[in-house]
Write a protein that holds these residues in place. Structure first.
Motif, PDB file in Angstrom:
ATOM      1  N   VAL A 286       0.760  -1.246   0.050  1.00 18.35           N
ATOM      2  CA  VAL A 286      -0.047   0.160   0.035  1.00 18.35           C
ATOM      3  C   VAL A 286       0.733   1.412   0.025  1.00 18.35           C
ATOM      4  O   VAL A 286       0.675   2.317  -0.700  1.00 18.35           O
ATOM      5  N   ALA A 289       2.557   1.673  -3.405  1.00 16.54           N
ATOM      6  CA  ALA A 289       1.574   2.124  -4.469  1.00 16.54           C
ATOM      7  C   ALA A 289       1.063   3.567  -4.187  1.00 16.54           C
ATOM      8  O   ALA A 289       1.149   4.578  -5.312  1.00 16.54           O
ATOM      9  N   LEU A 290       1.048   4.249  -2.893  1.00 13.54           N
ATOM     10  CA  LEU A 290       0.375   5.501  -2.602  1.00 13.54           C
ATOM     11  C   LEU A 290       1.751   6.467  -2.644  1.00 13.54           C
ATOM     12  O   LEU A 290       1.621   7.558  -3.274  1.00 13.54           O
ATOM     13  N   VAL A 364      -6.748   4.703   0.396  1.00 15.66           N
ATOM     14  CA  VAL A 364      -6.644   3.463   0.530  1.00 15.66           C
ATOM     15  C   VAL A 364      -7.996   3.006   0.871  1.00 15.66           C
ATOM     16  O   VAL A 364      -8.655   3.556   1.731  1.00 15.66           O
ATOM     17  N   ASP A 387      -3.469   8.540  -6.633  1.00 15.42           N
ATOM     18  CA  ASP A 387      -3.431   7.013  -6.555  1.00 15.42           C
ATOM     19  C   ASP A 387      -4.035   6.475  -5.578  1.00 15.42           C
ATOM     20  O   ASP A 387      -4.621   6.980  -4.303  1.00 15.42           O
ATOM     21  N   ALA A 389      -4.897   2.755  -3.589  1.00 18.79           N
ATOM     22  CA  ALA A 389      -4.604   1.071  -3.177  1.00 18.79           C
ATOM     23  C   ALA A 389      -5.801   0.464  -2.580  1.00 18.79           C
ATOM     24  O   ALA A 389      -6.528   0.950  -1.610  1.00 18.79           O
ATOM     25  N   TYR A 390      -6.164  -0.557  -3.428  1.00 17.99           N
ATOM     26  CA  TYR A 390      -7.399  -1.191  -3.082  1.00 17.99           C
ATOM     27  C   TYR A 390      -7.011  -2.834  -2.557  1.00 17.99           C
ATOM     28  O   TYR A 390      -6.396  -3.551  -3.023  1.00 17.99           O
ATOM     29  N   VAL A 391      -7.180  -2.810  -1.097  1.00 13.14           N
ATOM     30  CA  VAL A 391      -6.916  -4.084  -0.497  1.00 13.14           C
ATOM     31  C   VAL A 391      -8.016  -5.048  -0.588  1.00 13.14           C
ATOM     32  O   VAL A 391      -9.119  -4.739   0.231  1.00 13.14           O
ATOM     33  N   VAL A 431      -3.386  -6.446  -3.436  1.00 14.23           N
ATOM     34  CA  VAL A 431      -3.455  -5.057  -3.181  1.00 14.23           C
ATOM     35  C   VAL A 431      -3.397  -4.716  -4.641  1.00 14.23           C
ATOM     36  O   VAL A 431      -2.234  -5.010  -5.664  1.00 14.23           O
ATOM     37  N   HIS A 433      -3.154  -1.500  -7.345  1.00 15.06           N
ATOM     38  CA  HIS A 433      -2.930   0.068  -7.381  1.00 15.06           C
ATOM     39  C   HIS A 433      -3.487   0.610  -8.622  1.00 15.06           C
ATOM     40  O   HIS A 433      -3.522   0.180  -9.784  1.00 15.06           O
ATOM     41  N   THR A 435      -3.966   4.304 -10.495  1.00 11.53           N
ATOM     42  CA  THR A 435      -3.716   5.902 -10.658  1.00 11.53           C
ATOM     43  C   THR A 435      -4.475   6.471 -11.578  1.00 11.53           C
ATOM     44  O   THR A 435      -5.263   6.066 -12.488  1.00 11.53           O
TER      45      THR A 435
END
Length: 437
Positions: A286, A289-290, A364, A387, A389-391, A431, A433, A435
């Motif tokens: 995460v 990615a961010l 996130v 950006d 972040a998808y968990v 996870v 990512h 953008t």
């Protein structure tokens, strides 16, 4: 019928095909096995079968340290090698992105990164749960079987934290002893353990009302020397029980864990990833990615007790964190005080209704298995974040939501990295990512 298991499904079973090409979900088989199987149900597009004999074992079949593989529900892939498990999980993510997300083979190859994992394949779980049952008028505690109505009596669980190999037997024995002399009203029992902080908590889930607090506390303290014993009182319909309160019976009244250069304190009802070492991989992915900066504003949706909020707060100027579950948002506030972080706004409520109106830079989201509400995707798209972040804990809802983001047109998918948080099972975290396009 005689079958060859071709692959593993997103589920406990292997997948085979009949001579005419019909799919058969095979319980008890692993990829590469040649088996004799009994058909237990049949449908228009697939059948279900149970292995009666392994004719030719797969070279990916291994001997598990747990004798209850295929009986207890905790380790359905325990007889499959780790290489094969991880290949199957990465393959399931790829397949789901193609089928549900409508990504092309070329897009999947570009997006999906190699699966990540921590060192321990067994002994990694920081939490297990025991369920009550009555057998010949004797009260006992055990683990849910593959048949959820079946309770399996176990003396130990090889998945549970290896620093506490006797905890399961000791807790089950102590409470079974008490439960045979009086009705404790136990609905379930949670055991949480940390090899990093040496914390060991026993959580007893019961209805509200009278309870032998002193006696239970004394017996459990003598049996396992826990750092905390708590009672979680619940009320309401059994299918939708709600926490009415938590009371400390002994010790600290909460459980602590060290993670990502910090420490978190959690109450028994709060969610926390069961694999601490692998959860740190999620956090790192995460953050990568961010790539948050010191002046950035961040949003953390479905933030829980702060697994991602705390690392973000250490790197960002400000974090808006939203969580609907009351015990978790209270734990987050306490964890912020412990960490002496004052740049976070903990917001209790639904992620859509309480969506922050800050002009954010990064975001996130870690939703439940059902994934994101379409309204949440629209709200995220309307922000200025660069950006996301998808968990995700479910590849199907992740693939659906990634396609919704792409169809909306604001974001593009950079990567999707599977993380093996749950060895010996088919479950896998991812996870993704995104953008700004």
């Amino acid at each position: 019928m005689k079958l060859t298991v071709d692959s593993m499904t997103y589920g406990p079973d292997g997948l085979a095909r009949t001579e005419d090409g019909k799919a058969v979900f095979v319980s008890g088989g692993v990829v590469g096995d040649v088996v004799e199987a009994d058909v237990v149900s049949t449908g228009s597009s697939f059948d279900r079968a149970v292995v009666s004999e392994i004719l030719e074992p797969s070279n990916q079949r291994v001997q598990a340290p747990c004798p209850f593989v295929g009986i207890c529900g905790g380790c359905p892939w325990g007889n499959l090698s780790m290489d094969a498990q991880r290949a199957a999980k990465e393959g399931n993510l790829r397949s789901t992105l193609r089928r549900i997300g409508r990504f092309s083979d070329e897009e999947v190859d570009a997006i999906v990164k190699p699966i990540r994992h921590a060192k321990d394949a067994w002994g990694y779980r920081n939490k297990v749960e025991l369920a009550p049952s009555w057998d010949n008028n004797r009260f006992r505690l055990g683990m849910h079987g593959v048949d959820p109505d079946q309770i399996i009596k176990v003396d130990s669980c090889p998945l549970f934290e290896k620093k506490y190999p006797r905890a399961v037997k000791a807790v089950a024995g102590a409470l079974s002893y008490l439960g045979n002399s009086r009705d404790l009203g136990l609905e379930r029992v949670g055991i949480r353990a940390s090899r990093r902080t040496k914390a060991l908590e026993i959580a007893l889930w019961t209805p509200t009302g009278a309870f032998p607090r002193a006696q239970v506390s004394r017996v459990l303290t003598d049996a396992v020397h826990p750092t905390s014993v708590v009672r979680v009182m619940s009320k309401g319909d059994r299918r939708a029980r709600k926490v009415a309160g938590v009371e400390a019976l002994a010790g600290e009244g909460s459980w602590t864990e060290k993670i990502a250069d910090g420490e978190m304190r959690l109450s028994a009802p709060s969610f926390f990833q069961v694999n601490t070492a692998a959860a740190e991989i999620l956090i790192q992915l995460v953050m990568d990615a961010l790539d948050p900066g010191a002046d950035d504003v961040a949003i953390d949706l479905y933030c829980g007790a702060g697994t991602f909020t705390l690392p973000l707060a250490r790197r960002c100027a400000y974090v808006a964190a939203v969580e609907a579950y009351g015990p978790a948002i209270r734990d987050l506030r306490r964890n912020l005080e412990i960490a002496r972080l004052d740049n976070v706004d903990p917001i209790g409520g639904d992620a859509v209704r309480e969506f922050p109106d800050e002009d954010a830079d990064v975001l996130v989201v870690d939703p439940p298995r059902a994934g994101l509400d379409p309204a949440a995707i629209d709200l995220i798209a309307a922000t200025s974040v660069r950006d996301v972040a998808y968990v995700s804990c479910d590849p199907a809802t992740l693939a659906r939501d990634l396609r919704r983001f792409l169809d909306e047109g604001t974001f593009k998918v950079v990567s999707a990295t599977p993380v093996d948080l749950f060895p010996q099972t088919f479950h896998c975290e991812t996870v993704a990512h995104l953008t700004r396009a």
